[in-house]
Write a protein that holds these residues in place. Sequence first.
Motif, PDB file in Angstrom:
ATOM      1  N   TRP A   1      -0.375  -4.352  15.291  1.00 43.11           N
ATOM      2  CA  TRP A   1      -0.256  -3.782  13.952  1.00 43.11           C
ATOM      3  C   TRP A   1      -0.862  -2.397  13.823  1.00 43.11           C
ATOM      4  CZ3 TRP A   1       3.115  -4.906  10.560  1.00 43.11           C
ATOM      5  CH2 TRP A   1       3.636  -6.204  10.471  1.00 43.11           C
ATOM      6  N   GLY A   2      -1.840  -2.091  14.655  1.00 41.72           N
ATOM      7  CA  GLY A   2      -2.437  -0.764  14.576  1.00 41.72           C
ATOM      8  C   GLY A   2      -1.406   0.326  14.842  1.00 41.72           C
ATOM      9  N   ALA A   3      -0.570   0.115  15.865  1.00 46.67           N
ATOM     10  CA  ALA A   3       0.460   1.090  16.208  1.00 46.67           C
ATOM     11  C   ALA A   3       1.508   1.187  15.106  1.00 46.67           C
ATOM     12  CB  ALA A   3       1.119   0.713  17.535  1.00 46.67           C
ATOM     13  N   VAL A   4       1.868   0.035  14.524  1.00 46.08           N
ATOM     14  CA  VAL A   4       2.850   0.033  13.438  1.00 46.08           C
ATOM     15  C   VAL A   4       2.322   0.823  12.240  1.00 46.08           C
ATOM     16  CG1 VAL A   4       4.099  -1.416  11.786  1.00 46.08           C
ATOM     17  CG2 VAL A   4       3.845  -2.167  14.158  1.00 46.08           C
TER      18      VAL A   4
ATOM     19  N   MET B   1       3.596   4.456  10.424  1.00 41.60           N
ATOM     20  CA  MET B   1       3.967   4.511   9.012  1.00 41.60           C
ATOM     21  C   MET B   1       2.990   5.359   8.204  1.00 41.60           C
ATOM     22  SD  MET B   1       5.432   0.675   8.393  1.00 41.60           S
ATOM     23  CE  MET B   1       6.637   1.274   7.201  1.00 41.60           C
ATOM     24  N   GLY B   2       2.047   6.017   8.890  1.00 38.03           N
ATOM     25  CA  GLY B   2       1.156   6.959   8.224  1.00 38.03           C
ATOM     26  C   GLY B   2      -0.180   6.402   7.784  1.00 38.03           C
ATOM     27  N   ILE B   3      -0.519   5.180   8.234  1.00 40.59           N
ATOM     28  CA  ILE B   3      -1.814   4.587   7.874  1.00 40.59           C
ATOM     29  C   ILE B   3      -2.683   4.537   9.122  1.00 40.59           C
ATOM     30  CG2 ILE B   3      -3.000   2.565   6.959  1.00 40.59           C
ATOM     31  CD1 ILE B   3      -0.509   1.861   5.419  1.00 40.59           C
ATOM     32  N   LYS B   4      -3.702   5.375   9.165  1.00 36.96           N
ATOM     33  CA  LYS B   4      -4.591   5.432  10.317  1.00 36.96           C
ATOM     34  C   LYS B   4      -5.930   4.787   9.974  1.00 36.96           C
ATOM     35  CE  LYS B   4      -2.565   9.748  12.006  1.00 36.96           C
ATOM     36  NZ  LYS B   4      -2.837  11.145  12.393  1.00 36.96           N
ATOM     37  N   PRO B   5      -6.597   4.166  10.974  1.00 42.73           N
ATOM     38  CA  PRO B   5      -7.925   3.601  10.725  1.00 42.73           C
ATOM     39  C   PRO B   5      -8.872   4.656  10.151  1.00 42.73           C
ATOM     40  CG  PRO B   5      -7.104   2.875  12.851  1.00 42.73           C
ATOM     41  CD  PRO B   5      -6.131   3.906  12.348  1.00 42.73           C
ATOM     42  N   GLY B   6      -9.567   4.282   9.086  1.00 40.86           N
ATOM     43  CA  GLY B   6     -10.495   5.201   8.451  1.00 40.86           C
ATOM     44  C   GLY B   6      -9.887   6.035   7.338  1.00 40.86           C
TER      45      GLY B   6
ATOM     46  N   ALA C   1       0.824  -1.203   0.000  1.00 45.69           N
ATOM     47  CA  ALA C   1       0.000   0.000   0.000  1.00 45.69           C
ATOM     48  C   ALA C   1       0.864   1.261   0.000  1.00 45.69           C
ATOM     49  CB  ALA C   1      -0.935   0.000   1.204  1.00 45.69           C
ATOM     50  N   LEU C   2       2.019   1.185   0.652  1.00 48.68           N
ATOM     51  CA  LEU C   2       2.893   2.352   0.767  1.00 48.68           C
ATOM     52  C   LEU C   2       3.947   2.404  -0.336  1.00 48.68           C
ATOM     53  CD1 LEU C   2       3.470   2.389   4.637  1.00 48.68           C
ATOM     54  CD2 LEU C   2       1.965   3.885   3.303  1.00 48.68           C
TER      55      LEU C   2
ATOM     56  N   ASP D   1      11.131  -3.276   4.998  1.00 44.46           N
ATOM     57  CA  ASP D   1      11.049  -2.035   5.771  1.00 44.46           C
ATOM     58  C   ASP D   1       9.944  -2.106   6.819  1.00 44.46           C
ATOM     59  OD1 ASP D   1      13.067  -1.148   4.167  1.00 44.46           O
ATOM     60  OD2 ASP D   1      11.880   0.352   3.091  1.00 44.46           O
ATOM     61  N   VAL D   2       8.826  -2.709   6.454  1.00 44.53           N
ATOM     62  CA  VAL D   2       7.727  -2.858   7.406  1.00 44.53           C
ATOM     63  C   VAL D   2       8.091  -3.888   8.472  1.00 44.53           C
ATOM     64  CG1 VAL D   2       5.272  -3.374   7.672  1.00 44.53           C
ATOM     65  CG2 VAL D   2       6.082  -2.244   5.599  1.00 44.53           C
TER      66      VAL D   2
END
Length: 208
Positions: free
Chosen positions: A115-118, A122-127, A95-96, A102-103
């Motif tokens: 994984w939410g914190a990771v 990396m700039g991917i927030k829920p929603g 996606a990035l 790197d991930v």
Amino acid sequence: MHTIRHATLAVALAIGLGLPAASNAQTVGYNVRTGDVWVDNRLGEINDYGRRYRDPFVNEMTGYYGAPRPLVVELLDERRWAPGDVYYACAIAHALGMPCMDVVREYDRDPGQGWGAVAKRMGIKPGSPAFHALKRGTASTYDRWGYPVVVDRPVRVDWSKHGPDKRARTAGRSDAHPAPHTNSRRADRPGQDKGKGKGKNKGKDKDD
């Protein structure tokens, strides 16, 4: 008393025999916590799929998410990563537009956070649009594995009953080509196909 004692022993034996089966059926034994219930449930199922159908799973990671096969094999075999974790690392990287490694390094900094914190780091927030793209990618993966799902629609997939189809077995081979994401547009708007009696999703979006 003798009869009661035998009945109690029988119940205890049945429970004892049932424990291993329950343990084997459990699909989530790691820290998912993406911040989205639908994604968490899918990662649990992907984890189960990867354990049952290793080759199609590895093919998906290499053929559609662009992860190097040696890295995927190393994560699964040497580092004992859960398939669900391998999938999400590769999906985030895809996606990035960055290497999966790197991930992996970012996750290794503090795997206990989930994984939410990771993803947030990396700039991917829920929603966010990127997060919705991740969800659509998951739906496309299920489509290639022969079980189409709709984003945010409740579903339970038992991979012991629904194994990989031909596309999943051939993905990643030099003569294979990615299948079209036939349900990604529909997945963007949960429930829009509700009530329609046609299409691949008919009868498959209900809980098993």
